[in-house]
Design a protein around this motif. Structure first.
Motif, mmCIF file in Angstrom:
data_model
loop_
_atom_site.group_PDB
_atom_site.id
_atom_site.type_symbol
_atom_site.label_atom_id
_atom_site.label_comp_id
_atom_site.label_asym_id
_atom_site.label_seq_id
_atom_site.Cartn_x
_atom_site.Cartn_y
_atom_site.Cartn_z
ATOM 1 N N PRO A 154 0.809 -1.225 0.000
ATOM 2 C CA PRO A 154 0.000 0.000 0.000
ATOM 3 C C PRO A 154 0.842 1.275 0.000
ATOM 4 N N THR A 155 1.945 1.273 0.749
ATOM 5 C CA THR A 155 2.802 2.460 0.781
ATOM 6 C C THR A 155 3.474 2.681 -0.568
ATOM 7 N N GLU A 156 3.929 1.605 -1.198
ATOM 8 C CA GLU A 156 4.531 1.729 -2.529
ATOM 9 C C GLU A 156 3.509 2.275 -3.524
ATOM 10 N N TRP A 157 2.273 1.800 -3.446
ATOM 11 C CA TRP A 157 1.223 2.297 -4.331
ATOM 12 C C TRP A 157 0.995 3.788 -4.126
ATOM 13 N N HIS A 158 0.907 4.222 -2.892
ATOM 14 C CA HIS A 158 0.638 5.630 -2.589
ATOM 15 C C HIS A 158 1.741 6.511 -3.162
ATOM 16 N N LEU A 159 2.984 6.131 -2.940
ATOM 17 C CA LEU A 159 4.122 6.900 -3.429
ATOM 18 C C LEU A 159 4.136 6.939 -4.960
ATOM 19 N N LEU A 160 3.943 5.768 -5.580
ATOM 20 C CA LEU A 160 3.966 5.696 -7.043
ATOM 21 C C LEU A 160 2.821 6.510 -7.641
ATOM 22 N N GLU A 161 1.664 6.451 -7.040
ATOM 23 C CA GLU A 161 0.504 7.163 -7.595
ATOM 24 C C GLU A 161 0.730 8.673 -7.617
ATOM 25 N N ILE A 162 1.321 9.218 -6.560
ATOM 26 C CA ILE A 162 1.597 10.660 -6.533
ATOM 27 C C ILE A 162 2.508 11.040 -7.692
ATOM 28 N N LEU A 163 3.544 10.251 -7.916
ATOM 29 C CA LEU A 163 4.485 10.547 -8.991
ATOM 30 C C LEU A 163 3.825 10.414 -10.363
ATOM 31 N N LEU A 164 3.058 9.343 -10.578
ATOM 32 C CA LEU A 164 2.463 9.107 -11.898
ATOM 33 C C LEU A 164 1.380 10.116 -12.234
ATOM 34 N N ARG A 165 0.714 10.656 -11.241
ATOM 35 C CA ARG A 165 -0.320 11.657 -11.501
ATOM 36 C C ARG A 165 0.274 13.039 -11.773
ATOM 37 N N ASN A 166 1.589 13.143 -11.672
ATOM 38 C CA ASN A 166 2.274 14.419 -11.928
ATOM 39 C C ASN A 166 3.441 14.199 -12.884
ATOM 40 N N PRO A 167 3.191 13.704 -14.097
ATOM 41 C CA PRO A 167 4.292 13.365 -15.004
ATOM 42 C C PRO A 167 5.165 14.567 -15.325
ATOM 43 N N GLY A 168 6.471 14.360 -15.186
ATOM 44 C CA GLY A 168 7.425 15.410 -15.491
ATOM 45 C C GLY A 168 7.628 16.431 -14.397
ATOM 46 N N LEU A 176 6.132 14.635 -0.564
ATOM 47 C CA LEU A 176 5.929 13.185 -0.587
ATOM 48 C C LEU A 176 5.821 12.607 0.813
ATOM 49 N N LEU A 177 6.722 13.030 1.699
ATOM 50 C CA LEU A 177 6.686 12.514 3.069
ATOM 51 C C LEU A 177 5.385 12.897 3.766
ATOM 52 N N THR A 178 4.930 14.135 3.552
ATOM 53 C CA THR A 178 3.694 14.593 4.188
ATOM 54 C C THR A 178 2.488 13.824 3.665
ATOM 55 N N GLU A 179 2.410 13.637 2.341
ATOM 56 C CA GLU A 179 1.242 12.989 1.757
ATOM 57 C C GLU A 179 1.198 11.495 2.029
ATOM 58 N N VAL A 180 2.365 10.853 2.086
ATOM 59 C CA VAL A 180 2.380 9.397 2.256
ATOM 60 C C VAL A 180 2.410 8.999 3.731
ATOM 61 N N TRP A 181 3.231 9.683 4.533
ATOM 62 C CA TRP A 181 3.407 9.281 5.928
ATOM 63 C C TRP A 181 2.808 10.259 6.932
ATOM 64 N N GLY A 182 2.625 11.525 6.544
ATOM 65 C CA GLY A 182 2.055 12.497 7.469
ATOM 66 C C GLY A 182 3.021 13.626 7.791
ATOM 67 N N PRO A 183 2.505 14.755 8.308
ATOM 68 C CA PRO A 183 3.330 15.947 8.535
ATOM 69 C C PRO A 183 4.432 15.774 9.566
ATOM 70 N N SER A 184 4.351 14.784 10.419
ATOM 71 C CA SER A 184 5.392 14.587 11.430
ATOM 72 C C SER A 184 6.600 13.830 10.879
ATOM 73 N N TYR A 185 6.574 13.471 9.584
ATOM 74 C CA TYR A 185 7.654 12.675 8.998
ATOM 75 C C TYR A 185 8.468 13.442 7.953
ATOM 76 N N THR A 186 8.386 14.778 7.966
ATOM 77 C CA THR A 186 8.990 15.558 6.880
ATOM 78 C C THR A 186 10.511 15.471 6.833
ATOM 79 N N ARG A 187 11.148 15.002 7.914
ATOM 80 C CA ARG A 187 12.598 14.861 7.912
ATOM 81 C C ARG A 187 13.072 13.421 7.714
#
Length: 225
Positions: A154-168, A176-187
């Motif tokens: 599921p995590t791989e899907w979430h990460l890949l989907e963000i990238l594929l929906r924004n080609p180039g 990416l860290l905020t959208e996939v894992w949450g705002p507390s994971y930005t580092r």
């Protein structure tokens, strides 16, 4: 007709962009400060915003944050700040692209068209290609050239989907860290390195020399069709 809001405190830039964009059949409104920009964006609902960061009243980054509170309208930053930190901050705030001054009108028009294509309707459930793999985001399936199914977590899907929906488009590490894992994971950038390595092993012909899932060192990641 595409509606473009141009925000800059330099009158000559506003005039030049208004003339050149209208000559190319764009509908143009202008604003010389952040407060006016936010008001016109709310009243006029542009299709795209070209935004300078160095505004006299409200910092450009704050304008981006204000816009992103209610709209996904594409934003192209137009700025004399050429440092990578400025670019990263603008992208993390929600900008879609970053053009450094001085610039040519041809470059800006190309960026406007590219961002417009990425934001075009009808792409809610795209089918994308990553090398020889076909990715169906609606069905959540990946098919290799030989017809074999490729399985992702599921995590791989979430990460890949963000990238594929924004080609180039460069997607910052923080976004990416905020959208996939949450705002507390930005580092926690090691999360990204680990999962991108896993995606490349599953999808790239040569994971050590990726051609589609690219790293922009110190900035973020990009899906190159």
């Amino acid at each position: 007709m595409t509606r473009v809001l141009v925000v800059d405190d330099e009158p000559q830039i506003l005039r030049a962009l208004r003339i050149n964009l209208r000559a190319r059949r764009y509908e143009v409104e202008t604003a010389a400060d952040g407060t006016t920009a936010l008001r016109r964006a709310a009243d006029w609902h542009p299709d795209l915003i070209v935004l300078d960061l160095g505004l006299p009243d409200v910092e450009g980054l704050e304008v981006i944050h204000g816009l992103r509170g209610w709209t996904r309208t594409p934003i192209i930053v137009l700025s004399g700040r050429a440092g990578s930190r400025d670019k990263v901050e603008a992208l993390e705030a929600g900008a879609d692209d970053y053009v450094t001054k001085p610039f040519t009108i041809e470059e800006l028009i190309a960026r406007i068209r590219a961002v417009g294509r990425r934001a075009a309707p009808g792409e809610d459930a795209p089918v994308a290609a990553v090398g020889a793999h076909t990715v169906d985001l609606a069905a959540k399936t990946i098919t290799a050239a030989d017809g074999a199914a490729v399985r992702l977590t599921p995590t791989e899907w979430h990460l890949l989907e963000i990238l594929l929906r924004n080609p180039g488009r460069l997607i910052s590490q923080g976004q990416l860290l905020t959208e996939v894992w949450g705002p507390s994971y930005t580092r926690e950038t090691h999360y990204l390195r680990q999962y991108m390595a896993q995606l490349r092993r599953k999808l790239e012909p040569d994971p050590t020399r990726p051609r589609h899932l690219l790293t922009e060192p110190g900035m973020g990641y990009r899906y190159q069709p």
